[in-house]
Design an enzyme around this catalytic site. Structure first.
Site, mmCIF file in Angstrom:
data_model
loop_
_atom_site.group_PDB
_atom_site.id
_atom_site.type_symbol
_atom_site.label_atom_id
_atom_site.label_comp_id
_atom_site.label_asym_id
_atom_site.label_seq_id
_atom_site.Cartn_x
_atom_site.Cartn_y
_atom_site.Cartn_z
ATOM 1 N N ASP A 1 -18.337 -36.514 -6.494
ATOM 2 C CA ASP A 1 -18.192 -37.714 -5.669
ATOM 3 C C ASP A 1 -18.800 -38.952 -6.314
ATOM 4 O OD1 ASP A 1 -20.814 -36.825 -5.253
ATOM 5 O OD2 ASP A 1 -20.547 -36.431 -3.111
ATOM 6 N N THR A 2 -19.867 -38.775 -7.100
ATOM 7 C CA THR A 2 -20.437 -39.941 -7.773
ATOM 8 C C THR A 2 -19.491 -40.499 -8.823
ATOM 9 O OG1 THR A 2 -22.602 -38.926 -7.462
ATOM 10 C CG2 THR A 2 -22.502 -40.830 -8.905
ATOM 11 N N GLY B 1 -21.999 -32.068 -6.164
ATOM 12 C CA GLY B 1 -21.965 -31.307 -7.409
ATOM 13 C C GLY B 1 -22.565 -29.925 -7.303
ATOM 14 N N GLY C 1 -22.190 -45.226 1.757
ATOM 15 C CA GLY C 1 -22.661 -45.585 3.087
ATOM 16 C C GLY C 1 -23.947 -46.373 3.104
ATOM 17 N N ASN D 1 -31.129 -38.512 -10.234
ATOM 18 C CA ASN D 1 -30.993 -38.203 -8.816
ATOM 19 C C ASN D 1 -32.267 -38.603 -8.076
ATOM 20 O OD1 ASN D 1 -28.472 -36.162 -8.270
ATOM 21 N ND2 ASN D 1 -29.264 -35.948 -10.343
ATOM 22 N N SER E 1 -21.287 -34.568 5.513
ATOM 23 C CA SER E 1 -20.060 -34.733 6.295
ATOM 24 C C SER E 1 -18.871 -34.830 5.347
ATOM 25 C CB SER E 1 -20.126 -35.988 7.179
ATOM 26 O OG SER E 1 -20.146 -37.158 6.381
ATOM 27 N N GLY E 2 -17.680 -34.624 5.911
ATOM 28 C CA GLY E 2 -16.454 -34.743 5.133
ATOM 29 C C GLY E 2 -15.478 -35.663 5.837
ATOM 30 N N ARG E 3 -14.601 -36.267 5.055
ATOM 31 C CA ARG E 3 -13.574 -37.147 5.605
ATOM 32 C C ARG E 3 -12.267 -36.931 4.866
ATOM 33 N NH1 ARG E 3 -17.037 -41.522 4.771
ATOM 34 N NH2 ARG E 3 -17.065 -40.846 2.596
#
Length: 494
Positions: free
Chosen positions: A241-242, A83, A410, A300, A15-17
């Site tokens: 994002d990490t 990534g 999350g 990961n 998802s994106g925000r």
């Protein structure tokens, strides 16, 4: 001090925000102005892709909503994403195709092909990257026979592609570039040896198509005229994002481990230098880059993707399975009855996830019921075992101790998983912020715009002031260290 306004476009794997951040009196207040689905789409070529133009349209709509919500005071935007994935652009800036999705299977067998004449040890000595089929280097090799490479003008990783569409400036932000396998992570430059080898062996024109590298906090320029309701400055943040999530870890010292918990779990340590030893390569740890010259030394783990894909499978079969009900019921079951390897590559693709878990249990001679509640408890116990194993090994290889585990993203809202992590590691767990990625994105922007000052320790003080944290201590659940040792041996038999 009057409020300052910044926007984070945070695109995750599912998802994106767009998150609007209001900075005042040393703390951020976050408001979501858009949320939209993300996931692989089927292409006419039989592969799966990412609909990047549709995601960009969603980002634009979210930014216009953020401009309105800020009363026109919004200053800047930064983009972070998952990534490895990239888009190929021609000289006019048009995509040659929708970007391939990392869950596509076209890279099966490619790492072995690459390592036949570029030894894995040599590649790791420069890039320090965990070998996963979907690493950018292997995706590029999988496309090497495409004649359209002659028309490619640039290759932009996903956050850099979005930033290019916003600003018209094409760059490779350092933290996202470190997921490619093409970077010299110690020098923080493109690896000449790797790029020249791919050009010579596969005809990939990397010397021509890889853009210049920039560090997080670089100002790329204003948004294109007429794109949004008003022009904003575009900032290269921690594009992976990490990297943004770790920038927002609310730590007061350096002796912590982190878990960026969402679709994936990224588990590791923040270091000053990469660990490029043969032991590190053998353990399959990765050295990805962070803000302020740091290294994210991590592995990961499949993460909550395993649970979300299981729920999708159950619901498609007509089984009533809501996340909250499953978690509540799973907490009532005895733990550690079946634990599985949450780094197994079979858990990567979409499909019948519960069926794969049942097969893995049978292979390790463990009993696992098909009951969704039982499978849910197995997944959470298995993630905790994976976190325990990964943190311990990272500390051993890096010569560091961890006194606290910070869970951001999350997954920090999953109380059972947080408590299991405290029990498994024997360490206190600090959960929060849930919007850690967006907050880290905003912190880097605010510093680039002069609204904040100082190093990452100073930024983390703002993170602490901006969120409610929950601490979990070991000793609540009836497990001993010997129980966790035995569980780890079952999940990871020699």
């Amino acid at each position: 001090m009057s409020a300052r306004w910044f926007a984070a476009a945070d695109l995750g794997a599912s998802s994106g925000r767009v998150i609007l951040g209001r900075l005042e009196d040393g703390r951020f207040e976050l408001t979501q102005t858009a949320r939209f689905e993300n996931g692989p789409v089927d292409g006419t070529d039989g592969c799966i892709h990412t609909d990047a133009p549709r995601l960009f349209a969603d980002v634009r709509a979210g930014l216009d909503a953020a401009i309105e919500a800020s009363g026109g005071a919004l200053e800047s935007v930064g983009v972070d994403t998952w990534g490895v994935d990239y888009g190929r652009l021609d000289a006019s800036g048009e995509l040659l195709e929708l970007p391939f999705h990392y869950r596509d299977d076209r890279t099966q067998g490619v790492p072995e092909e690459v390592f036949a004449d570029l030894p894995a040890a040599d590649l790791y000595a420069a890039a320090g990257l965990q070998v996963m089929n979907f690493n950018t280097i292997f995706q590029l090799v999988a496309s090497a026979g495409d004649p359209r490479w002659d028309t490619v003008d640039s290759v932009l990783l996903t956050p850099d592609l979005m930033a290019y569409w916003l600003s018209g400036t094409g760059i490779a932000e350092m933290t996202i570039a470190s997921t490619t396998g093409l970077l010299d992570v110690a020098a923080r430059t493109w690896s000449r040896a790797a790029c020249e080898h791919l050009q010579r062996r596969y005809g990939l024109p990397l010397d021509r198509v890889l853009p210049p590298l920039v560090e997080p906090g670089t100002v790329l320029g204003p948004t294109r005229d007429g794109l949004l309701a008003r022009r904003l400055e575009v900032i290269a943040v921690g594009g992976h994002d990490t990297a943004s999530a770790v920038a927002a870890v609310p730590a007061t010292s350096t002796d912590f481990a982190f878990i960026s918990s969402g679709t994936w779990s990224l588990v590791g340590l923040e270091l000053e230098k990469p660990v490029l030893t043969e032991a590190s390569r053998a353990a399959d740890f990765t050295n990805e880059l962070g803000i302020d010259g740091t290294v994210r030394y991590l592995k990961n783990v499949m993460g909550l993707w395993v649970l979300s894909e299981s729920i999708r499978t159950w619901q498609a079969a007509g089984v009533r399975a809501s996340l909250l009900e499953l978690l509540t019921a799973a907490a009532e079951l005895p733990g550690l009855t079946c634990v599985l390897d949450m780094t197994d590559p079979r858990l990567l693709p979409p499909g019948d996830m519960p069926g794969r878990l049942l097969a893995m249990a049978a292979e390790t001679r463990q009993e696992l019921s098909a009951d969704p509640v039982v499978v849910t408890r197995c997944i959470l116990d298995s993630l905790a075992v994976a976190y325990r194993r990964t943190i311990a090994k990272a500390c051993e290889l890096a010569g560091r101790d961890a006194r606290t585990v910070h869970i951001v993203g999350g997954g920090c809202q999953n109380t059972l998983l947080c408590q299991l992590t405290a029990e498994a590691t024997g360490l206190p767990v600090v959960a929060g912020p849930a919007e850690g990625t967006a907050l880290g994105n905003l912190l880097v922007q605010a510093r680039a715009r002069g609204a904040l000052a100082g190093d990452r320790t100073a930024l983390r003080q703002v993170a602490i002031a901006s969120c409610d944290l929950v601490e979990y201590r070991p000793g609540v659940l009836p497990f001993s260290p010997a129980d966790w040792d035995a569980a780890e041996r079952r999940a990871y038999p020699a």
